[in-house]
Design an enzyme around this catalytic site. Structure first.
Site, PDB file in Angstrom:
ATOM      1  N   THR A  38       0.885  -1.219  -0.057  1.00 13.82           N
ATOM      2  CA  THR A  38      -0.114  -0.003  -0.136  1.00 13.82           C
ATOM      3  C   THR A  38       0.871   1.373   0.116  1.00 13.82           C
ATOM      4  O   THR A  38       2.113   1.085   0.006  1.00 13.82           O
ATOM      5  CB  THR A  38      -1.023   0.024   1.281  1.00 13.82           C
ATOM      6  N   ILE A  62      -3.869  -9.450   2.209  1.00 14.07           N
ATOM      7  CA  ILE A  62      -4.407 -10.512   3.224  1.00 14.07           C
ATOM      8  C   ILE A  62      -5.768 -10.832   3.332  1.00 14.07           C
ATOM      9  O   ILE A  62      -6.365 -11.661   3.870  1.00 14.07           O
ATOM     10  CB  ILE A  62      -3.817 -10.292   4.737  1.00 14.07           C
ATOM     11  N   LEU A  83       2.110  -8.445  10.993  1.00 12.53           N
ATOM     12  CA  LEU A  83       2.021  -6.784  11.180  1.00 12.53           C
ATOM     13  C   LEU A  83       1.531  -6.036  10.158  1.00 12.53           C
ATOM     14  O   LEU A  83       1.076  -5.085  10.651  1.00 12.53           O
ATOM     15  CB  LEU A  83       3.579  -6.299  11.041  1.00 12.53           C
ATOM     16  N   ALA A  84       0.886  -6.867   9.208  1.00 14.31           N
ATOM     17  CA  ALA A  84       0.143  -5.910   8.142  1.00 14.31           C
ATOM     18  C   ALA A  84      -0.952  -5.325   8.602  1.00 14.31           C
ATOM     19  O   ALA A  84      -1.840  -5.980   9.228  1.00 14.31           O
ATOM     20  CB  ALA A  84      -0.291  -7.143   6.902  1.00 14.31           C
ATOM     21  N   THR A 132      -1.186  -3.013  19.251  1.00 20.18           N
ATOM     22  CA  THR A 132      -0.956  -1.583  19.817  1.00 20.18           C
ATOM     23  C   THR A 132      -1.629  -1.211  21.216  1.00 20.18           C
ATOM     24  O   THR A 132      -2.650  -1.885  21.590  1.00 20.18           O
ATOM     25  CB  THR A 132      -1.547  -0.668  18.859  1.00 20.18           C
ATOM     26  N   ASP A 133      -0.915  -0.396  21.848  1.00 18.92           N
ATOM     27  CA  ASP A 133      -1.590   0.023  22.933  1.00 18.92           C
ATOM     28  C   ASP A 133      -2.897   0.772  23.137  1.00 18.92           C
ATOM     29  O   ASP A 133      -3.458   0.836  24.213  1.00 18.92           O
ATOM     30  CB  ASP A 133      -0.336   0.678  23.873  1.00 18.92           C
ATOM     31  N   GLU A 134      -3.100   1.338  21.931  1.00 17.89           N
ATOM     32  CA  GLU A 134      -4.237   2.002  21.672  1.00 17.89           C
ATOM     33  C   GLU A 134      -5.493   1.374  21.835  1.00 17.89           C
ATOM     34  O   GLU A 134      -6.625   2.018  22.384  1.00 17.89           O
ATOM     35  CB  GLU A 134      -4.272   2.686  20.199  1.00 17.89           C
ATOM     36  N   TYR A 157      -9.082   3.111  13.852  1.00 18.92           N
ATOM     37  CA  TYR A 157      -8.032   2.297  13.984  1.00 18.92           C
ATOM     38  C   TYR A 157      -7.799   1.297  15.280  1.00 18.92           C
ATOM     39  O   TYR A 157      -7.659   0.105  15.215  1.00 18.92           O
ATOM     40  CB  TYR A 157      -6.759   3.145  13.915  1.00 18.92           C
ATOM     41  N   LYS A 161      -8.042  -2.858  15.455  1.00 19.89           N
ATOM     42  CA  LYS A 161      -7.074  -3.542  16.033  1.00 19.89           C
ATOM     43  C   LYS A 161      -7.526  -4.431  17.303  1.00 19.89           C
ATOM     44  O   LYS A 161      -7.194  -5.533  17.480  1.00 19.89           O
ATOM     45  CB  LYS A 161      -5.706  -2.727  16.553  1.00 19.89           C
ATOM     46  N   PRO A 289     -10.300  14.488  15.977  1.00 16.82           N
ATOM     47  CA  PRO A 289     -11.603  14.146  16.834  1.00 16.82           C
ATOM     48  C   PRO A 289     -11.351  13.052  17.644  1.00 16.82           C
ATOM     49  O   PRO A 289     -10.745  11.973  17.274  1.00 16.82           O
ATOM     50  CB  PRO A 289     -12.353  13.673  15.809  1.00 16.82           C
ATOM     51  N   TYR A 348      -4.828  18.523   5.878  1.00 16.43           N
ATOM     52  CA  TYR A 348      -4.129  19.557   6.521  1.00 16.43           C
ATOM     53  C   TYR A 348      -4.681  21.069   6.190  1.00 16.43           C
ATOM     54  O   TYR A 348      -4.589  22.016   6.680  1.00 16.43           O
ATOM     55  CB  TYR A 348      -2.604  19.706   6.638  1.00 16.43           C
TER      56      TYR A 348
HETATM   57  P1  NAD Z   1       2.851   0.586   8.190  1.00 11.84           P
HETATM   58  O1  NAD Z   1       1.740   1.508   7.900  1.00 11.84           O
HETATM   59  O2  NAD Z   1       4.244   1.352   8.461  1.00 11.84           O
HETATM   60  O3  NAD Z   1       2.815  -0.686   7.601  1.00 11.84           O
HETATM   61  C1  NAD Z   1       2.084  -1.664   7.374  1.00 11.84           C
HETATM   62  C2  NAD Z   1       2.346  -2.478   6.262  1.00 11.84           C
HETATM   63  O4  NAD Z   1       1.304  -3.576   6.018  1.00 11.84           O
HETATM   64  C3  NAD Z   1       2.729  -1.985   4.707  1.00 11.84           C
HETATM   65  O5  NAD Z   1       3.759  -2.316   4.340  1.00 11.84           O
HETATM   66  C4  NAD Z   1       1.513  -2.085   4.168  1.00 11.84           C
HETATM   67  O6  NAD Z   1       1.741  -2.243   2.620  1.00 11.84           O
HETATM   68  C5  NAD Z   1       0.978  -3.507   4.542  1.00 11.84           C
HETATM   69  N1  NAD Z   1      -0.476  -3.729   4.422  1.00 11.84           N
HETATM   70  C6  NAD Z   1      -1.479  -3.073   4.527  1.00 11.84           C
HETATM   71  N2  NAD Z   1      -2.675  -3.536   4.173  1.00 11.84           N
HETATM   72  C7  NAD Z   1      -2.262  -4.628   3.745  1.00 11.84           C
HETATM   73  C8  NAD Z   1      -2.901  -5.710   3.161  1.00 11.84           C
HETATM   74  N3  NAD Z   1      -4.276  -5.613   2.980  1.00 11.84           N
HETATM   75  N4  NAD Z   1      -2.448  -7.221   2.684  1.00 11.84           N
HETATM   76  C9  NAD Z   1      -0.906  -7.095   2.908  1.00 11.84           C
HETATM   77  N5  NAD Z   1      -0.028  -5.958   3.426  1.00 11.84           N
HETATM   78  C10 NAD Z   1      -0.741  -4.755   3.794  1.00 11.84           C
HETATM   79  O7  NAD Z   1       2.530   0.245   9.798  1.00 11.84           O
HETATM   80  P2  NAD Z   1       3.791  -0.040  10.945  1.00 11.84           P
HETATM   81  O8  NAD Z   1       3.613   1.202  11.674  1.00 11.84           O
HETATM   82  O9  NAD Z   1       4.876  -0.684  10.470  1.00 11.84           O
HETATM   83  O10 NAD Z   1       2.951  -1.172  11.779  1.00 11.84           O
HETATM   84  C11 NAD Z   1       3.007  -2.453  11.965  1.00 11.84           C
HETATM   85  C12 NAD Z   1       2.305  -3.136  12.847  1.00 11.84           C
HETATM   86  O11 NAD Z   1       2.395  -2.744  14.097  1.00 11.84           O
HETATM   87  C13 NAD Z   1       0.641  -2.975  12.540  1.00 11.84           C
HETATM   88  O12 NAD Z   1      -0.095  -3.898  12.853  1.00 11.84           O
HETATM   89  C14 NAD Z   1       0.364  -1.625  13.843  1.00 11.84           C
HETATM   90  O13 NAD Z   1      -1.086  -1.897  14.347  1.00 11.84           O
HETATM   91  C15 NAD Z   1       1.349  -1.958  14.844  1.00 11.84           C
HETATM   92  N6  NAD Z   1       1.812  -1.125  15.984  1.00 11.84           N
HETATM   93  C16 NAD Z   1       2.478  -0.141  15.383  1.00 11.84           C
HETATM   94  C17 NAD Z   1       2.990   0.948  16.154  1.00 11.84           C
HETATM   95  C18 NAD Z   1       3.543   2.101  15.619  1.00 11.84           C
HETATM   96  O14 NAD Z   1       3.829   2.993  16.378  1.00 11.84           O
HETATM   97  N7  NAD Z   1       3.718   2.324  14.369  1.00 11.84           N
HETATM   98  C19 NAD Z   1       2.823   0.615  17.516  1.00 11.84           C
HETATM   99  C20 NAD Z   1       2.293  -0.598  17.884  1.00 11.84           C
HETATM  100  C21 NAD Z   1       1.792  -1.580  17.114  1.00 11.84           C
HETATM  101  P1  TYD Z   2       0.733   9.745  15.442  1.00 10.22           P
HETATM  102  O1  TYD Z   2       2.244   9.610  15.161  1.00 10.22           O
HETATM  103  O2  TYD Z   2      -0.342   9.676  14.443  1.00 10.22           O
HETATM  104  O3  TYD Z   2       0.534   8.149  16.332  1.00 10.22           O
HETATM  105  P2  TYD Z   2      -0.791   7.926  17.382  1.00 10.22           P
HETATM  106  O4  TYD Z   2      -1.974   8.740  16.769  1.00 10.22           O
HETATM  107  O5  TYD Z   2      -0.922   6.573  16.776  1.00 10.22           O
HETATM  108  O6  TYD Z   2      -0.459   8.066  18.677  1.00 10.22           O
HETATM  109  O7  TYD Z   2       0.456  10.716  16.400  1.00 10.22           O
HETATM  110  C1  TYD Z   2       1.338  11.165  17.704  1.00 10.22           C
HETATM  111  C2  TYD Z   2       0.729  12.036  18.670  1.00 10.22           C
HETATM  112  O8  TYD Z   2       1.097  13.359  17.853  1.00 10.22           O
HETATM  113  C3  TYD Z   2      -0.941  12.161  18.510  1.00 10.22           C
HETATM  114  O9  TYD Z   2      -1.186  12.687  19.881  1.00 10.22           O
HETATM  115  C4  TYD Z   2      -1.362  13.081  17.536  1.00 10.22           C
HETATM  116  C5  TYD Z   2      -0.107  13.899  17.525  1.00 10.22           C
HETATM  117  N1  TYD Z   2      -0.018  14.612  16.100  1.00 10.22           N
HETATM  118  C6  TYD Z   2       0.160  16.105  15.949  1.00 10.22           C
HETATM  119  O10 TYD Z   2       0.149  16.852  16.886  1.00 10.22           O
HETATM  120  N2  TYD Z   2       0.345  16.557  14.738  1.00 10.22           N
HETATM  121  C7  TYD Z   2       0.464  15.705  13.480  1.00 10.22           C
HETATM  122  O11 TYD Z   2       0.652  16.355  12.548  1.00 10.22           O
HETATM  123  C8  TYD Z   2       0.340  14.100  13.595  1.00 10.22           C
HETATM  124  C9  TYD Z   2       0.410  13.354  12.591  1.00 10.22           C
HETATM  125  C10 TYD Z   2       0.131  13.908  15.036  1.00 10.22           C
END
Ligand code: NAD
Ligand code: TYD
Length: 351
Positions: A38, A62, A83-84, A132-134, A157, A161, A289, A348
């Site tokens: 994606t 997937i 992870l996807a 995720t912790d969310e 989101y 999850k 929001p 934005y």
């Molecule tokens: P990311 O958005 O960078 O990457 C997601 C990947 O999944 C991409 O390579 C995308 O191409 C692939 N993907 C999306 N839809 C797909 C589909 N239908 N089939 C196959 N592949 C698909 O995400 P990330 O930040 O690397 O997060 C990875 C995992 O970790 C996720 O499950 C996310 O919920 C979890 N996570 C992320 C964070 C964070 O801070 N980024 C924290 C905790 C948990």
């Molecule tokens: P983000 O990186 O989107 O992660 P998550 O929403 O999963 O925690 O955002 C981190 C924090 O930063 C969140 O409180 C929203 C805030 N934020 C901004 O203030 N400005 C921005 O442009 C973005 C993308 C996030």
């Protein structure tokens, strides 16, 4: 050949660090990275290991049951590290449907394929779901999320999850599929798509563009360096107990505004700008929001059971991250072309 492991979403931010770690550390494993590519998936992230003989990339969605079943048939996976996902809260607010498809339906497709392949022979098998912790909701000023905290997701989101976490655990309880789940706090580091706070701010500061801070910037996140997440995933995959949940966090809480100010100071230094230059770019914009106020993870179970702990301190981790983005501007330019620019304008322009 040792284990055959499916890593989904391996071309994304965290997935690419996990794939690299497994391919290089475990040359006797066959690592199959299945990713739909994606906007968030980028094979450039893995160009250094793409020729390794124990690594295979499969472009796969997937959500497509048949493709997933065929992959299991072809490679007979022993382990899945899933992870996807669609991973960005703001996108889930503007278009939730894709989150339901990928995060929920996609996860069920993988569980069904694992169940059909493993039948009743579960020895040496594991379905590891990355979450995720969310899912735990939003904290007030006090307290931390533990593995026992009840779920209270509040964005499309986190709801998607949470739903996938419940399904993974249901397949353990109902069908005996060996699963583990980990719930991690906000990650940062190289290769993160610049729609998330830290890389977005780095890129905007670099280009002298406003740095959007939602609301008053008082929301708190617990930041973890991505390599520390990858090392926790490695430990949990190899030593985790089926049916268990592990929380992963940085013990590193920052108000968004304080984080952005620290980042501005680092950027001034790295770009050779007078101190205070980048801070002038901070722009308060309309809040997200349903913006969760605070996340904080208690990862003592992981630390106690496996001796895991996060490595760099935050300013060191942030500096490494800034260095990476400043020396990989081509990567930034490429991922920021096309579709993302349209999304950015949409997100934005009204804020
Ligand atoms: P990311 O958005 O960078 O990457 C997601 C990947 O999944 C991409 O390579 C995308 O191409 C692939 N993907 C999306 N839809 C797909 C589909 N239908 N089939 C196959 N592949 C698909 O995400 P990330 O930040 O690397 O997060 C990875 C995992 O970790 C996720 O499950 C996310 O919920 C979890 N996570 C992320 C964070 C964070 O801070 N980024 C924290 C905790 C948990
Ligand atoms: P983000 O990186 O989107 O992660 P998550 O929403 O999963 O925690 O955002 C981190 C924090 O930063 C969140 O409180 C929203 C805030 N934020 C901004 O203030 N400005 C921005 O442009 C973005 C993308 C996030």
């Amino acid at each position: 050949m040792g284990k055959s492991i499916l890593i989904t979403g391996g071309a994304g931010f965290i997935g690419s660090h996990v794939v690299r770690r497994f391919v290089t550390k475990y040359p006797h494993y066959r690592i199959v990275n299945a990713d739909k590519l994606t906007y968030a998936g980028n094979l450039d992230n893995l160009s250094d290991i793409e020729k390794c003989s124990n690594y295979i990339f499969e472009k796969a969605d997937i959500v497509d049951k048949k493709t997933i079943a065929a992959l299991f048939e072809k490679y007979g996976f022993d382990g899945v590290i899933h992870l996807a996902a669609e991973s960005h809260v703001d996108r889930s607010i503007s278009s939730p449907d894709e989150f339901v498809h990928t995060n929920i339906v996609g996860t069920v497709n993988l569980l069904n394929a694992a169940m059909a392949t493993w039948k009743n022979d579960h020895s040496g098998k594991l379905f590891y779901h990355i979450s995720t912790d969310e899912v735990y909701g939003s904290l007030g000023k006090e307290g931390m999320f533990t593995e026992e905290t009840p779920y209270d997701p509040r964005s499309p989101y986190s709801a998607s999850k949470a739903s996938s976490d419940h399904l993974v655990r249901a397949y353990w309880h109902t069908f005996g599929i060996p699963v583990v789940v980990s719930n991690c706090s906000n990650n940062y580091g190289p290769n993160q798509f610049p729609e998330k706070l830290i890389p977005l701010a780095i890129n905007n500061i670099r280009n002298n563009k406003p740095v959007p801070v939602y609301g008053k910037g008082e929301n708190i996140r617990d930041w973890l360096y991505v390599e520390d997440h990858a090392s926790a995933i490695d430990l949990i995959f190899h030593r985790g107990t089926p049916g268990e949940t592990y929380n992963i966090g940085g013990n590193n809480e920052w108000r968004n505004i304080d984080l952005i100010k620290l980042l501005c100071r680092i950027m001034d230094q790295k770009l050779g700008r007078p101190e205070g230059t980048s801070e002038k770019l901070i722009t308060y914009v309309k809040d997200r929001p349903g913006h969760d106020l605070r996340y904080a993870i208690d990862s003592s179970k992981l630390q106690r059971e496996f001796g895991w702990s996060p490595i760099p301190d935050f300013s060191e981790g942030l500096e490494k991250t800034v260095d990476w983005y400043l020396s990989n501007t081509l990567w930034l330019e490429r991922v920021l072309s096309g579709d993302y620019e349209k999304y950015y304008d949409r997100m934005y322009s009204g804020r």
